[in-house]
Design an enzyme around this catalytic site. Sequence first.
Site, PDB file in Angstrom:
ATOM      1  N   ASP A 149      36.257  66.625  61.520  1.00  0.00           N
ATOM      2  CA  ASP A 149      36.564  65.822  62.699  1.00  0.00           C
ATOM      3  C   ASP A 149      35.450  64.806  62.933  1.00  0.00           C
ATOM      4  OD1 ASP A 149      38.035  65.318  65.344  1.00  0.00           O
ATOM      5  OD2 ASP A 149      35.984  65.728  65.995  1.00  0.00           O
ATOM      6  N   TYR A 203      30.757  58.072  67.434  1.00  0.00           N
ATOM      7  CA  TYR A 203      29.581  58.788  66.961  1.00  0.00           C
ATOM      8  C   TYR A 203      28.670  57.863  66.156  1.00  0.00           C
ATOM      9  CZ  TYR A 203      32.587  62.822  68.041  1.00  0.00           C
ATOM     10  OH  TYR A 203      33.416  63.725  68.656  1.00  0.00           O
ATOM     11  N   LYS A 222      39.276  59.603  66.126  1.00  0.00           N
ATOM     12  CA  LYS A 222      39.663  59.344  67.512  1.00  0.00           C
ATOM     13  C   LYS A 222      39.856  57.859  67.773  1.00  0.00           C
ATOM     14  CE  LYS A 222      37.039  63.455  68.690  1.00  0.00           C
ATOM     15  NZ  LYS A 222      36.275  63.595  67.446  1.00  0.00           N
ATOM     16  N   GLY A 256      32.136  71.694  70.332  1.00  0.00           N
ATOM     17  CA  GLY A 256      30.922  72.102  71.022  1.00  0.00           C
ATOM     18  C   GLY A 256      30.863  73.564  71.390  1.00  0.00           C
ATOM     19  N   LEU A 273      23.341  77.458  72.669  1.00  0.00           N
ATOM     20  CA  LEU A 273      23.778  78.756  72.159  1.00  0.00           C
ATOM     21  C   LEU A 273      23.477  78.911  70.666  1.00  0.00           C
ATOM     22  CD1 LEU A 273      27.195  79.209  74.014  1.00  0.00           C
ATOM     23  CD2 LEU A 273      25.073  80.471  74.396  1.00  0.00           C
ATOM     24  N   ALA A 274      22.744  77.962  70.115  1.00  0.00           N
ATOM     25  CA  ALA A 274      22.392  78.041  68.693  1.00  0.00           C
ATOM     26  C   ALA A 274      20.903  77.830  68.498  1.00  0.00           C
ATOM     27  CB  ALA A 274      23.185  77.010  67.901  1.00  0.00           C
TER      28      ALA A 274
END
Length: 336
Positions: free
Chosen positions: A46, A51, A77, A234, A241-242
Amino acid sequence: MSLKNLLPGRLGFGTAPLGNMFRAIPDEEARATVEAAWDQGIRYYDTAPFYGAGLAEERLGQVLATKPRDAYVLSTKVGRVILDEIETDVPDFGEKGGLFEHGNPNKILHEWTAEATERSIEGSLKRLGVDRLDIVWVHDIAQDFHGDAWISKFEEARTGAFRVLSRLRDEGVIKAWGLGVNKTEPIELTLALDEPQPDGFLLAGRYTLLDHAHALQRLLPMAQEQGVEMVVGGPYSSGILAGGSHFEYQQAPPEIVEKVSRLKALTEKHGISIKAAALQFSLAHPVTAAVIPGATRPSRIAEDLSALHENIPAAFWHDLRAADLISPDAPLPDAA
C-alpha cells in the site's frame, strides 16, 4: 469485491515511512526493506502520492518493476496530485505538519474532484511503473487535515473521486475502492449513502491496542452489517507500540506513554512481544482483512512476520480486559 478474497494474506506492507516520514532514509535502505518484504512472502503493498510527495511510490515502484505484476496486490490513493513545480512555502498538512519534510520538494495539489482523481491515478501509475492498480483509496477526507471544512472536502470526493472509482471498478480497471483515513466519521458517512458503495476501507490508527473504542461504537458494526471490510493501517500507533516514541505522528503524550508501559508490563509477564499483541489484536475483528505496518529497515519485516505467528496465551487477553486496557466490546483472538 471482498477484500479478504482479494488480498494475498493478512500481513501487508505500508509504505508511508518510505516517503521519508520523520527522517531521511537512504535509497538503498528503502530498497532493501521492500526487497526483504518480497523475499519473506509479503504480496500486498500500500502506498500513496502524499507519502513524501511521490517518493514512496517511486521507491516501491523501483522494486516492483522487477517482479511479475500478477504476483502481488497494489493499492494507492487519490486526493493529492504531485505537481512538477517545487514547493516554496511551508506546506499545510493540518495536524500532520512536518510529517514528510524530508520527502520530495514537489508542490502538492489537494483535490478530490473527478479530474484530479484521474490525474492522481495517472501520476501514480507513472511513478510506480505499473500498468494497473488493484485498489484505490480516497485519502484523508477527514478532520485531521481539514478541520471543520472536512465535510466540504467529503462532498467534493463524493461527487468526484467516489464516482470515478465506482466507474473504474465497474469497468474492471480496478478491483476495489474505498476510503483511506485516520478518522471513523468519513467512513460512517459513506456507508450511510444511498449510492454505489465502497468495497472496504483503510483505517489508520483507529483500530489498535491503544485506540479502538470509538471505532467499535458505530463504524465497525455498520461495516459488519454491510459486509464491508477493513485494512488496518498504523497497527503500532505510529511506532509507540513497536519501541518508538511517536503516537499519532507526534511525540507521544505522557498518558499514552503510561498506558504503553502498562501494556508492556503485561506482555513481559506473559513472555510475549508487544508487537505480537498489537498485530493480533487488530486482526481479531471479523471486519479486518489485513494489517499493513510500515517499516524502513529490513529486519523489521522478520519481526512483523514473527509477531503475526507468535503464540499468545488466552490469559494475556483476559489480563488486558481485567486491567481495563481494552474495550469490553473488542473481539479477541481465538475468542479468548
